[in-house]
Scaffold this active site. Sequence first.
Site, PDB file in Angstrom:
ATOM      1  N   GLY A 224      39.339  77.946 -12.049  1.00 13.89           N
ATOM      2  CA  GLY A 224      39.398  79.298 -12.575  1.00 13.89           C
ATOM      3  C   GLY A 224      39.009  80.414 -11.632  1.00 13.89           C
ATOM      4  O   GLY A 224      39.144  81.588 -11.986  1.00 13.89           O
ATOM      5  N   ASP A 225      38.533  80.088 -10.427  1.00 16.55           N
ATOM      6  CA  ASP A 225      38.082  81.162  -9.529  1.00 16.55           C
ATOM      7  C   ASP A 225      38.203  80.746  -8.063  1.00 16.55           C
ATOM      8  O   ASP A 225      37.271  80.895  -7.288  1.00 16.55           O
ATOM      9  CB  ASP A 225      36.637  81.552  -9.855  1.00 16.55           C
ATOM     10  CG  ASP A 225      36.246  82.901  -9.247  1.00 16.55           C
ATOM     11  OD1 ASP A 225      37.147  83.663  -8.839  1.00 16.55           O
ATOM     12  OD2 ASP A 225      35.040  83.187  -9.183  1.00 16.55           O
ATOM     13  N   LEU A 226      39.371  80.221  -7.696  1.00 17.95           N
ATOM     14  CA  LEU A 226      39.579  79.827  -6.295  1.00 17.95           C
ATOM     15  C   LEU A 226      39.882  81.071  -5.463  1.00 17.95           C
ATOM     16  O   LEU A 226      41.001  81.300  -5.016  1.00 17.95           O
ATOM     17  CB  LEU A 226      40.716  78.806  -6.192  1.00 17.95           C
ATOM     18  CG  LEU A 226      40.385  77.398  -6.688  1.00 17.95           C
ATOM     19  CD1 LEU A 226      41.611  76.498  -6.594  1.00 17.95           C
ATOM     20  CD2 LEU A 226      39.225  76.783  -5.891  1.00 17.95           C
TER      21      LEU A 226
END
Length: 372
Positions: A224-226
Amino acid sequence: MSSGNDCQPQTLTKPTFDEREAAELVDRVFGLKVSWIRSLPSYDDQNFHVRVSAEGADEYVLKITNSEDSREPDLIEAQTQAMMFLSAEGFPSATPYLTKDGNIMSLESRGAGLGSKKYMVRLLTYLPGTPVAKIPTNAQILYEIGRLAASMDKVLSEKFQHPSVKSLHRGQFIWNLANVPLLDQYIYALGQNKYCAMVEQVIEQFKGKVTPKLSSFRACINHGDLNDHNILVDSSSASLENPQYRVSGILDFSDMSYGYYVFEVAIAIMYMMIESPDPLSVGGHVLAGFESILPLTAEERGALFLLVSGRFAQSLVIAAHTALLYPENKEYLTVTAKTGWKHLMTMFEVGQEAVEKKWFETAQAYTHHAPA
Protein backbone atom coordinates in the site's frame (compact mmCIF):
# COMPACT_ATOMS: atom_id res chain seq x y z
CA MET A 1 1.92 6.98 5.95
CA SER A 2 -0.77 5.86 8.22
CA SER A 3 -3.55 7.05 10.48
CA GLY A 4 -7.09 7.80 9.44
CA ASN A 5 -8.29 4.20 9.79
CA ASP A 6 -11.82 5.52 9.58
CA CYS A 7 -12.83 8.36 7.32
CA GLN A 8 -12.75 11.00 10.05
CA PRO A 9 -9.99 13.62 9.81
CA GLN A 10 -6.91 12.84 11.83
CA THR A 11 -6.34 14.25 15.28
CA LEU A 12 -3.02 15.22 16.83
CA THR A 13 -1.70 11.77 17.67
CA LYS A 14 1.93 11.83 16.58
CA PRO A 15 4.38 10.85 19.36
CA THR A 16 6.83 13.50 20.58
CA PHE A 17 9.55 11.53 22.39
CA ASP A 18 12.98 13.14 22.49
CA GLU A 19 16.18 11.14 21.95
CA ARG A 20 16.82 10.67 25.66
CA GLU A 21 13.32 9.30 26.23
CA ALA A 22 13.64 7.03 23.19
CA ALA A 23 16.95 5.63 24.44
CA GLU A 24 15.34 4.97 27.83
CA LEU A 25 12.52 3.07 26.09
CA VAL A 26 15.02 0.81 24.30
CA ASP A 27 16.73 0.04 27.61
CA ARG A 28 13.57 -0.52 29.65
CA VAL A 29 11.47 -2.40 27.10
CA PHE A 30 14.09 -4.31 25.12
CA GLY A 31 17.00 -4.52 27.56
CA LEU A 32 19.51 -2.91 25.19
CA LYS A 33 21.87 -0.03 25.98
CA VAL A 34 21.86 2.65 23.30
CA SER A 35 25.27 3.93 22.23
CA TRP A 36 24.00 6.27 19.48
CA ILE A 37 20.55 7.53 18.45
CA ARG A 38 19.08 9.96 15.95
CA SER A 39 15.56 10.84 14.85
CA LEU A 40 14.35 9.72 11.41
CA PRO A 41 11.76 11.59 9.32
CA SER A 42 8.27 10.12 9.50
CA TYR A 43 4.66 10.87 8.57
CA ASP A 44 2.64 10.43 11.76
CA ASP A 45 4.59 7.82 13.71
CA GLN A 46 7.98 8.48 15.28
CA ASN A 47 11.14 6.61 14.24
CA PHE A 48 14.66 6.56 15.64
CA HIS A 49 17.80 4.98 14.21
CA VAL A 50 19.65 3.43 17.16
CA ARG A 51 22.92 1.63 17.68
CA VAL A 52 23.28 -0.56 20.72
CA SER A 53 26.11 -2.16 22.64
CA ALA A 54 25.30 -5.76 21.79
CA GLU A 55 26.73 -8.67 19.86
CA GLY A 56 25.58 -9.40 16.33
CA ALA A 57 23.22 -6.97 14.60
CA ASP A 58 23.63 -3.72 16.48
CA GLU A 59 21.52 -1.27 14.48
CA TYR A 60 17.76 -0.96 14.81
CA VAL A 61 14.83 1.34 14.14
CA LEU A 62 12.75 2.18 17.18
CA LYS A 63 9.22 2.65 15.85
CA ILE A 64 6.72 4.45 18.09
CA THR A 65 3.25 4.20 16.53
CA ASN A 66 0.88 7.16 16.79
CA SER A 67 -1.66 6.92 19.58
CA GLU A 68 -4.63 6.49 17.19
CA ASP A 69 -3.22 3.43 15.41
CA SER A 70 -1.84 2.11 18.72
CA ARG A 71 -5.45 1.37 19.68
CA GLU A 72 -5.44 -1.39 17.06
CA PRO A 73 -2.94 -3.98 18.30
CA ASP A 74 -4.29 -6.67 15.96
CA LEU A 75 -3.53 -4.47 12.97
CA ILE A 76 0.04 -3.77 14.11
CA GLU A 77 0.43 -7.48 14.90
CA ALA A 78 -0.66 -8.36 11.33
CA GLN A 79 1.75 -5.84 9.81
CA THR A 80 4.65 -7.12 11.91
CA GLN A 81 3.85 -10.77 11.26
CA ALA A 82 3.73 -9.97 7.52
CA MET A 83 7.20 -8.42 7.74
CA MET A 84 8.52 -11.52 9.51
CA PHE A 85 6.83 -13.77 6.94
CA LEU A 86 8.31 -11.85 4.00
CA SER A 87 11.77 -11.93 5.54
CA ALA A 88 11.49 -15.71 5.88
CA GLU A 89 10.43 -15.86 2.22
CA GLY A 90 13.60 -14.06 1.15
CA PHE A 91 12.32 -10.48 0.83
CA PRO A 92 14.49 -7.71 2.35
CA SER A 93 12.06 -6.86 5.13
CA ALA A 94 12.83 -5.83 8.71
CA THR A 95 12.11 -8.15 11.62
CA PRO A 96 11.34 -7.26 15.25
CA TYR A 97 13.71 -7.59 18.19
CA LEU A 98 11.69 -9.12 21.00
CA THR A 99 10.90 -7.25 24.20
CA LYS A 100 12.28 -8.46 27.52
CA ASP A 101 8.96 -10.29 27.93
CA GLY A 102 9.43 -12.08 24.60
CA ASN A 103 6.82 -10.09 22.65
CA ILE A 104 7.13 -8.38 19.26
CA MET A 105 5.73 -5.09 20.61
CA SER A 106 4.82 -3.29 23.81
CA LEU A 107 2.11 -0.75 24.62
CA GLU A 108 3.74 2.08 26.57
CA SER A 109 2.07 4.95 28.44
CA ARG A 110 3.34 8.51 28.44
CA GLY A 111 2.06 11.37 30.53
CA ALA A 112 -0.35 11.31 33.44
CA GLY A 113 -4.04 11.84 34.05
CA LEU A 114 -6.16 13.16 31.18
CA GLY A 115 -3.01 13.92 29.16
CA SER A 116 -1.86 10.31 29.23
CA LYS A 117 -1.47 8.58 25.86
CA LYS A 118 -0.47 5.07 24.91
CA TYR A 119 1.91 4.21 22.08
CA MET A 120 2.80 0.85 20.58
CA VAL A 121 6.57 0.42 20.52
CA ARG A 122 8.63 -1.93 18.34
CA LEU A 123 12.35 -2.34 17.69
CA LEU A 124 12.98 -3.41 14.09
CA THR A 125 16.20 -4.48 12.40
CA TYR A 126 17.83 -1.61 10.53
CA LEU A 127 18.00 -2.17 6.77
CA PRO A 128 20.97 -0.66 4.90
CA GLY A 129 20.63 0.98 1.53
CA THR A 130 19.81 4.21 -0.28
CA PRO A 131 16.20 5.35 -0.79
CA VAL A 132 15.12 5.27 -4.43
CA ALA A 133 14.37 9.00 -4.01
CA LYS A 134 18.13 9.60 -3.73
CA ILE A 135 19.26 7.86 -6.93
CA PRO A 136 18.81 8.64 -10.63
CA THR A 137 16.37 5.88 -11.52
CA ASN A 138 16.79 3.88 -14.71
CA ALA A 139 14.68 1.32 -16.56
CA GLN A 140 16.38 -1.58 -14.76
CA ILE A 141 15.45 -0.55 -11.21
CA LEU A 142 11.94 0.54 -12.26
CA TYR A 143 11.39 -2.93 -13.73
CA GLU A 144 12.74 -4.53 -10.52
CA ILE A 145 10.39 -2.43 -8.38
CA GLY A 146 7.41 -3.53 -10.46
CA ARG A 147 8.52 -7.14 -10.17
CA LEU A 148 8.97 -6.75 -6.41
CA ALA A 149 5.47 -5.27 -6.01
CA ALA A 150 3.85 -8.20 -7.79
CA SER A 151 5.98 -10.85 -6.08
CA MET A 152 5.28 -9.46 -2.61
CA ASP A 153 1.50 -9.18 -3.07
CA LYS A 154 1.36 -12.64 -4.64
CA VAL A 155 3.19 -14.42 -1.83
CA LEU A 156 1.28 -12.51 0.88
CA SER A 157 -2.07 -13.35 -0.69
CA GLU A 158 -1.29 -16.98 -1.42
CA LYS A 159 0.74 -18.03 1.63
CA PHE A 160 0.51 -15.57 4.54
CA GLN A 161 -1.75 -16.91 7.29
CA HIS A 162 -2.15 -15.52 10.79
CA PRO A 163 -5.18 -14.96 13.06
CA SER A 164 -4.60 -11.18 12.96
CA VAL A 165 -4.75 -11.00 9.14
CA LYS A 166 -8.48 -10.26 9.24
CA SER A 167 -7.62 -6.83 10.67
CA LEU A 168 -6.28 -5.90 7.21
CA HIS A 169 -9.89 -5.52 6.03
CA ARG A 170 -9.84 -1.75 6.57
CA GLY A 171 -12.99 -0.65 4.77
CA GLN A 172 -12.82 3.11 5.38
CA PHE A 173 -9.02 3.44 5.54
CA ILE A 174 -8.28 6.73 3.82
CA TRP A 175 -5.06 5.48 2.15
CA ASN A 176 -6.73 2.45 0.55
CA LEU A 177 -6.89 3.31 -3.14
CA ALA A 178 -10.56 2.26 -3.29
CA ASN A 179 -11.33 5.22 -1.03
CA VAL A 180 -10.37 8.07 -3.35
CA PRO A 181 -14.03 9.28 -3.13
CA LEU A 182 -13.50 9.94 0.60
CA LEU A 183 -11.10 12.78 -0.33
CA ASP A 184 -14.16 15.03 -0.69
CA GLN A 185 -14.02 15.85 3.02
CA TYR A 186 -10.31 16.78 2.94
CA ILE A 187 -10.27 19.13 -0.05
CA TYR A 188 -10.78 22.11 2.25
CA ALA A 189 -7.11 21.71 3.25
CA LEU A 190 -6.04 22.92 -0.21
CA GLY A 191 -7.48 26.35 0.56
CA GLN A 192 -7.45 28.50 -2.58
CA ASN A 193 -5.08 26.10 -4.34
CA LYS A 194 -5.50 26.42 -8.10
CA TYR A 195 -5.46 22.62 -8.41
CA CYS A 196 -8.72 22.06 -6.49
CA ALA A 197 -10.72 21.66 -9.69
CA MET A 198 -8.33 19.01 -10.96
CA VAL A 199 -8.68 16.97 -7.75
CA GLU A 200 -12.46 17.24 -7.96
CA GLN A 201 -12.25 15.98 -11.55
CA VAL A 202 -10.13 13.00 -10.45
CA ILE A 203 -12.62 12.13 -7.71
CA GLU A 204 -15.63 12.33 -10.02
CA GLN A 205 -13.99 10.25 -12.75
CA PHE A 206 -12.92 7.71 -10.13
CA LYS A 207 -16.48 7.43 -8.82
CA GLY A 208 -17.87 6.96 -12.30
CA LYS A 209 -15.25 4.76 -13.96
CA VAL A 210 -13.29 2.90 -11.27
CA THR A 211 -15.59 2.29 -8.31
CA PRO A 212 -18.17 0.33 -10.37
CA LYS A 213 -15.40 -1.95 -11.68
CA LEU A 214 -13.71 -2.82 -8.36
CA SER A 215 -15.52 -6.14 -8.10
CA SER A 216 -13.94 -7.26 -11.38
CA PHE A 217 -10.36 -6.72 -10.09
CA ARG A 218 -8.38 -9.55 -8.48
CA ALA A 219 -8.21 -9.09 -4.72
CA CYS A 220 -5.04 -9.42 -2.64
CA ILE A 221 -3.15 -8.00 0.33
CA ASN A 222 -1.42 -4.71 -0.57
CA HIS A 223 1.70 -3.23 1.00
CA GLY A 224 0.00 0.00 0.00
CA ASP A 225 2.90 2.46 0.19
CA LEU A 226 5.76 1.46 -2.11
CA ASN A 227 6.99 5.00 -2.40
CA ASP A 228 10.46 6.29 -3.29
CA HIS A 229 11.43 6.60 0.39
CA ASN A 230 10.14 3.16 1.43
CA ILE A 231 12.24 1.22 -1.09
CA LEU A 232 15.98 0.96 -0.39
CA VAL A 233 18.50 -0.07 -3.03
CA ASP A 234 22.18 -0.74 -3.35
CA SER A 235 24.30 -0.82 -6.48
CA SER A 236 25.26 -4.25 -7.78
CA SER A 237 27.71 -2.96 -10.39
CA ALA A 238 30.73 -0.69 -10.48
CA SER A 239 29.60 1.08 -13.66
CA LEU A 240 28.92 4.75 -13.01
CA GLU A 241 27.49 5.23 -16.49
CA ASN A 242 24.97 2.40 -16.23
CA PRO A 243 24.56 1.36 -12.58
CA GLN A 244 22.59 -1.80 -11.84
CA TYR A 245 20.56 -1.69 -8.65
CA ARG A 246 18.94 -4.28 -6.46
CA VAL A 247 16.31 -3.71 -3.80
CA SER A 248 17.93 -4.01 -0.36
CA GLY A 249 15.02 -3.00 1.85
CA ILE A 250 11.24 -2.63 1.99
CA LEU A 251 10.05 -0.22 4.68
CA ASP A 252 6.83 0.90 6.38
CA PHE A 253 4.03 -1.65 6.36
CA SER A 254 1.60 0.61 8.22
CA ASP A 255 -0.64 1.11 5.15
CA MET A 256 -1.17 -2.61 4.55
CA SER A 257 -4.74 -3.56 3.74
CA TYR A 258 -6.81 -5.82 1.58
CA GLY A 259 -7.10 -4.35 -1.89
CA TYR A 260 -6.34 -5.41 -5.44
CA TYR A 261 -3.22 -6.33 -7.39
CA VAL A 262 -3.69 -3.39 -9.75
CA PHE A 263 -3.63 -1.00 -6.76
CA GLU A 264 -0.04 -1.97 -5.95
CA VAL A 265 1.31 -1.35 -9.44
CA ALA A 266 -0.59 1.96 -9.68
CA ILE A 267 0.85 3.13 -6.36
CA ALA A 268 4.38 2.13 -7.38
CA ILE A 269 4.06 3.91 -10.74
CA MET A 270 2.83 7.10 -9.11
CA TYR A 271 5.65 7.29 -6.56
CA MET A 272 8.34 6.40 -9.09
CA MET A 273 7.13 9.34 -11.20
CA ILE A 274 7.82 11.82 -8.40
CA GLU A 275 11.58 12.31 -8.89
CA SER A 276 11.77 11.34 -12.56
CA PRO A 277 12.81 13.95 -15.15
CA ASP A 278 10.59 12.07 -17.63
CA PRO A 279 7.67 11.00 -15.43
CA LEU A 280 5.33 9.72 -18.16
CA SER A 281 7.93 7.17 -19.27
CA VAL A 282 8.14 5.55 -15.83
CA GLY A 283 4.89 3.62 -15.89
CA GLY A 284 5.78 1.25 -18.72
CA HIS A 285 8.93 -0.04 -17.02
CA VAL A 286 7.20 -0.58 -13.65
CA LEU A 287 4.25 -2.23 -15.41
CA ALA A 288 6.56 -4.55 -17.37
CA GLY A 289 8.20 -5.75 -14.16
CA PHE A 290 4.84 -6.26 -12.47
CA GLU A 291 3.39 -8.14 -15.44
CA SER A 292 6.42 -10.43 -15.61
CA ILE A 293 4.89 -11.95 -12.44
CA LEU A 294 1.20 -11.02 -12.72
CA PRO A 295 -0.18 -9.87 -16.08
CA LEU A 296 -3.08 -7.46 -15.62
CA THR A 297 -6.52 -8.18 -17.04
CA ALA A 298 -8.09 -5.85 -19.59
CA GLU A 299 -10.32 -4.34 -16.87
CA GLU A 300 -7.34 -3.72 -14.58
CA ARG A 301 -5.29 -2.13 -17.36
CA GLY A 302 -8.22 0.07 -18.28
CA ALA A 303 -8.35 1.50 -14.75
CA LEU A 304 -4.60 2.11 -14.38
CA PHE A 305 -4.56 5.76 -15.49
CA LEU A 306 -7.28 6.79 -13.05
CA LEU A 307 -5.77 4.70 -10.25
CA VAL A 308 -2.41 6.46 -10.67
CA SER A 309 -4.23 9.81 -10.79
CA GLY A 310 -6.22 8.81 -7.71
CA ARG A 311 -3.07 8.06 -5.75
CA PHE A 312 -1.62 11.44 -6.72
CA ALA A 313 -4.80 13.05 -5.40
CA GLN A 314 -4.68 11.03 -2.16
CA SER A 315 -1.04 11.88 -1.51
CA LEU A 316 -1.39 15.58 -2.28
CA VAL A 317 -4.69 16.22 -0.49
CA ILE A 318 -4.03 14.17 2.66
CA ALA A 319 -0.54 15.66 2.95
CA ALA A 320 -2.03 19.17 2.84
CA HIS A 321 -4.53 18.17 5.52
CA THR A 322 -1.87 16.56 7.74
CA ALA A 323 0.44 19.57 7.35
CA LEU A 324 -2.28 21.70 8.95
CA LEU A 325 -2.16 19.39 11.97
CA TYR A 326 1.65 19.14 12.11
CA PRO A 327 3.02 22.42 10.70
CA GLU A 328 6.45 21.67 12.17
CA ASN A 329 6.64 18.60 9.89
CA LYS A 330 5.35 20.37 6.78
CA GLU A 331 8.53 20.00 4.72
CA TYR A 332 8.50 16.21 5.03
CA LEU A 333 4.73 15.87 4.66
CA THR A 334 4.59 17.90 1.45
CA VAL A 335 7.64 16.44 -0.31
CA THR A 336 5.39 14.88 -2.98
CA ALA A 337 3.79 18.24 -3.71
CA LYS A 338 7.07 19.67 -5.06
CA THR A 339 6.55 17.80 -8.32
CA GLY A 340 3.29 15.91 -7.75
CA TRP A 341 0.87 18.65 -8.81
CA LYS A 342 2.85 19.25 -12.00
CA HIS A 343 2.93 15.53 -12.85
CA LEU A 344 -0.80 15.09 -12.23
CA MET A 345 -1.58 18.10 -14.42
CA THR A 346 0.70 16.75 -17.17
CA MET A 347 -1.12 13.41 -17.11
CA PHE A 348 -4.45 15.12 -17.67
CA GLU A 349 -3.10 17.52 -20.30
CA VAL A 350 -1.56 14.67 -22.31
CA GLY A 351 -4.70 12.59 -21.79
CA GLN A 352 -5.50 9.05 -20.77
CA GLU A 353 -5.25 7.53 -24.24
CA ALA A 354 -1.79 8.91 -24.98
CA VAL A 355 -0.40 8.10 -21.53
CA GLU A 356 -1.71 4.54 -21.66
CA LYS A 357 -0.29 4.10 -25.17
CA LYS A 358 3.15 5.10 -23.88
CA TRP A 359 2.92 2.78 -20.86
CA PHE A 360 1.57 -0.23 -22.73
CA GLU A 361 3.98 0.06 -25.68
CA THR A 362 6.95 0.26 -23.29
CA ALA A 363 5.69 -2.77 -21.39
CA GLN A 364 5.06 -4.66 -24.62
CA ALA A 365 8.68 -4.10 -25.71
CA TYR A 366 9.84 -6.14 -22.71
CA THR A 367 8.09 -9.24 -24.02
CA HIS A 368 10.58 -9.20 -26.88
CA HIS A 369 13.59 -8.18 -24.83
CA ALA A 370 13.29 -8.83 -21.10
CA PRO A 371 16.09 -7.42 -18.90
CA ALA A 372 18.86 -9.79 -17.85
